[in-house]
Motif scaffolding. Sequence first.
Motif, PDB file in Angstrom:
ATOM      1  N   SER A 164       0.811  -1.224   0.000  1.00 20.25           N
ATOM      2  CA  SER A 164       0.000   0.000   0.000  1.00 20.25           C
ATOM      3  C   SER A 164       0.839   1.267   0.000  1.00 20.25           C
ATOM      4  O   SER A 164       0.312   2.356  -0.224  1.00 20.25           O
ATOM      5  N   GLY A 165       2.146   1.165   0.270  1.00 14.81           N
ATOM      6  CA  GLY A 165       2.980   2.364   0.239  1.00 14.81           C
ATOM      7  C   GLY A 165       4.160   2.261   1.180  1.00 14.81           C
ATOM      8  O   GLY A 165       4.294   1.322   1.968  1.00 14.81           O
ATOM      9  N   GLN A 166       5.026   3.275   1.103  1.00 12.60           N
ATOM     10  CA  GLN A 166       6.254   3.250   1.884  1.00 12.60           C
ATOM     11  C   GLN A 166       6.011   3.369   3.382  1.00 12.60           C
ATOM     12  O   GLN A 166       6.778   2.820   4.181  1.00 12.60           O
ATOM     13  N   GLU A 167       4.966   4.080   3.781  1.00  6.72           N
ATOM     14  CA  GLU A 167       4.737   4.242   5.209  1.00  6.72           C
ATOM     15  C   GLU A 167       4.453   2.909   5.880  1.00  6.72           C
ATOM     16  O   GLU A 167       4.964   2.628   6.974  1.00  6.72           O
ATOM     17  N   ALA A 168       3.643   2.069   5.239  1.00  4.62           N
ATOM     18  CA  ALA A 168       3.354   0.748   5.802  1.00  4.62           C
ATOM     19  C   ALA A 168       4.630  -0.082   5.900  1.00  4.62           C
ATOM     20  O   ALA A 168       4.879  -0.758   6.905  1.00  4.62           O
ATOM     21  N   ARG A 169       5.456  -0.031   4.863  1.00  2.00           N
ATOM     22  CA  ARG A 169       6.703  -0.807   4.887  1.00  2.00           C
ATOM     23  C   ARG A 169       7.665  -0.271   5.949  1.00  2.00           C
ATOM     24  O   ARG A 169       8.349  -1.047   6.627  1.00  2.00           O
ATOM     25  N   ALA A 170       7.704   1.064   6.107  1.00  2.00           N
ATOM     26  CA  ALA A 170       8.600   1.647   7.106  1.00  2.00           C
ATOM     27  C   ALA A 170       8.152   1.288   8.522  1.00  2.00           C
ATOM     28  O   ALA A 170       8.983   0.982   9.386  1.00  2.00           O
ATOM     29  N   LEU A 171       6.859   1.316   8.778  1.00  4.20           N
ATOM     30  CA  LEU A 171       6.378   0.952  10.109  1.00  4.20           C
ATOM     31  C   LEU A 171       6.596  -0.533  10.375  1.00  4.20           C
ATOM     32  O   LEU A 171       6.911  -0.924  11.510  1.00  4.20           O
ATOM     33  N   TRP A 172       6.462  -1.366   9.344  1.00  4.30           N
ATOM     34  CA  TRP A 172       6.779  -2.787   9.492  1.00  4.30           C
ATOM     35  C   TRP A 172       8.245  -2.932   9.893  1.00  4.30           C
ATOM     36  O   TRP A 172       8.580  -3.685  10.814  1.00  4.30           O
ATOM     37  N   GLY A 173       9.127  -2.198   9.221  1.00  2.00           N
ATOM     38  CA  GLY A 173      10.542  -2.256   9.567  1.00  2.00           C
ATOM     39  C   GLY A 173      10.817  -1.730  10.960  1.00  2.00           C
ATOM     40  O   GLY A 173      11.654  -2.272  11.694  1.00  2.00           O
ATOM     41  N   ALA A 174      10.102  -0.671  11.356  1.00  2.00           N
ATOM     42  CA  ALA A 174      10.325  -0.079  12.678  1.00  2.00           C
ATOM     43  C   ALA A 174       9.964  -1.050  13.793  1.00  2.00           C
ATOM     44  O   ALA A 174      10.689  -1.158  14.797  1.00  2.00           O
ATOM     45  N   VAL A 175       8.848  -1.753  13.653  1.00  2.00           N
ATOM     46  CA  VAL A 175       8.484  -2.700  14.711  1.00  2.00           C
ATOM     47  C   VAL A 175       9.376  -3.938  14.664  1.00  2.00           C
ATOM     48  O   VAL A 175       9.572  -4.600  15.692  1.00  2.00           O
ATOM     49  N   ARG A 176       9.951  -4.238  13.493  1.00  2.00           N
ATOM     50  CA  ARG A 176      10.959  -5.308  13.428  1.00  2.00           C
ATOM     51  C   ARG A 176      12.222  -4.900  14.205  1.00  2.00           C
ATOM     52  O   ARG A 176      12.815  -5.711  14.923  1.00  2.00           O
ATOM     53  N   LEU A 177      12.638  -3.658  14.064  1.00  2.00           N
ATOM     54  CA  LEU A 177      13.788  -3.180  14.840  1.00  2.00           C
ATOM     55  C   LEU A 177      13.472  -3.211  16.336  1.00  2.00           C
ATOM     56  O   LEU A 177      14.331  -3.557  17.157  1.00  2.00           O
ATOM     57  N   HIS A 178      12.253  -2.839  16.678  1.00  2.00           N
ATOM     58  CA  HIS A 178      11.825  -2.899  18.067  1.00  2.00           C
ATOM     59  C   HIS A 178      11.909  -4.334  18.585  1.00  2.00           C
ATOM     60  O   HIS A 178      12.382  -4.586  19.708  1.00  2.00           O
ATOM     61  N   ALA A 179      11.480  -5.293  17.762  1.00  2.00           N
ATOM     62  CA  ALA A 179      11.564  -6.700  18.152  1.00  2.00           C
ATOM     63  C   ALA A 179      13.014  -7.137  18.321  1.00  2.00           C
ATOM     64  O   ALA A 179      13.338  -7.934  19.209  1.00  2.00           O
ATOM     65  N   ALA A 180      13.903  -6.609  17.463  1.00  2.00           N
ATOM     66  CA  ALA A 180      15.314  -6.972  17.544  1.00  2.00           C
ATOM     67  C   ALA A 180      15.932  -6.492  18.857  1.00  2.00           C
ATOM     68  O   ALA A 180      16.635  -7.249  19.545  1.00  2.00           O
ATOM     69  N   ILE A 181      15.686  -5.228  19.217  1.00  2.00           N
ATOM     70  CA  ILE A 181      16.252  -4.693  20.461  1.00  2.00           C
ATOM     71  C   ILE A 181      15.671  -5.421  21.672  1.00  2.00           C
ATOM     72  O   ILE A 181      16.391  -5.757  22.625  1.00  2.00           O
ATOM     73  N   THR A 182      14.369  -5.684  21.638  1.00  2.00           N
ATOM     74  CA  THR A 182      13.731  -6.370  22.752  1.00  2.00           C
ATOM     75  C   THR A 182      14.289  -7.776  22.914  1.00  2.00           C
ATOM     76  O   THR A 182      14.594  -8.219  24.032  1.00  2.00           O
ATOM     77  N   SER A 183      14.455  -8.488  21.805  1.00  3.08           N
ATOM     78  CA  SER A 183      15.023  -9.835  21.863  1.00  3.08           C
ATOM     79  C   SER A 183      16.445  -9.799  22.403  1.00  3.08           C
ATOM     80  O   SER A 183      16.850 -10.661  23.193  1.00  3.08           O
TER      81      SER A 183
END
Length: 327
Positions: A164-183
């Motif tokens: 649907s656009g770059q914003e959706a992909r960027a937020l997907w990436g942001a929560v992936r980074l959040h998951a990485a730091i949390t892990s």
Amino acid sequence: MDLTGRSGHEAVPAMREAIESQMLVVTGEPVDVDQLVQRAGDAWALWHSSPSPRAAVGAVLPRIISDGRRSTRLLEGDQRRRAHAALSSAYALSEQLLAWVADGQLLWLTADRCMASAEQADDPLALALAAWVVGNVWRVTGREDDALRLATDAADLLTPRLDSGQEARALWGAVRLHAAITSAKMGREGDALRYLDDAAEMAAAMPDYAHAATLFGIPNATLTGVSVHVELRKGSKAVDVADAVDPDSIPSQDRRARVWLEVARAYSQRKDNTVAVHVLQRAVNTSQEAMMCHPLARSLASELVTSGGRIVERDARALASAIGVSV
């Protein structure tokens, strides 16, 4: 100033009034939704561009929140949902401002309001940003399992919408980074590196993009790797990652300062205290306000004074004094 407690800030009282005040009766005309969206976006841009983001944003954000709360009460239908999305974004920025300077009750209320407005907006993008906010709060308050689950749920929510656009992909990436730091904080190295790779792959697919709020993009994804390896207590690897990218490529004074802080922590883990003092000074030069408010910066400055050795003690003491720590 206590090394681990919250430092306080002059912006907090007005923020508290805007967030906690009770609006039993709402009258007058709502703020134009397009203007509300624009003002929330402008506040995020101000946060990233200012070397004193709490002071700068604290001057405008309380009014945005108050206007947003009024508008969500007065509007109907799609306009009301858009107002809720803008208000959720303003609450997300409020969490950034209040972190480490306000009491836990206000921080929790802000995070809860952020998610509640995103739910009212019924917008996957707003929900993902709210998950990023709530997850951050959970991670630093000992609820790592809940934070990780929320980050992965948010990524799952966005997965069908990545076209649907770059914003959706960027937020997907942001929560992936959040998951990485949390892990990484949980000691789950394999999961942390897997989530980090996922985010790096997404960032590479949108090389010239930086999300307005989370700053997700190639520089932020790469430099988050520094934080991940520091949390894994792998200082040498964190330094290697930091050497591969320029922190100044991140379009945020506050984020750059925090990256320099992470690099300083990495050098400290390697017992390279001379370099750690120099790098922490870079963090302070980038945003003294951010370092005065961050407990990790205060703690590291204190450790460098007391345990860094005589060769750095004088410089470390001056640095600690600059961010309000008396050692």
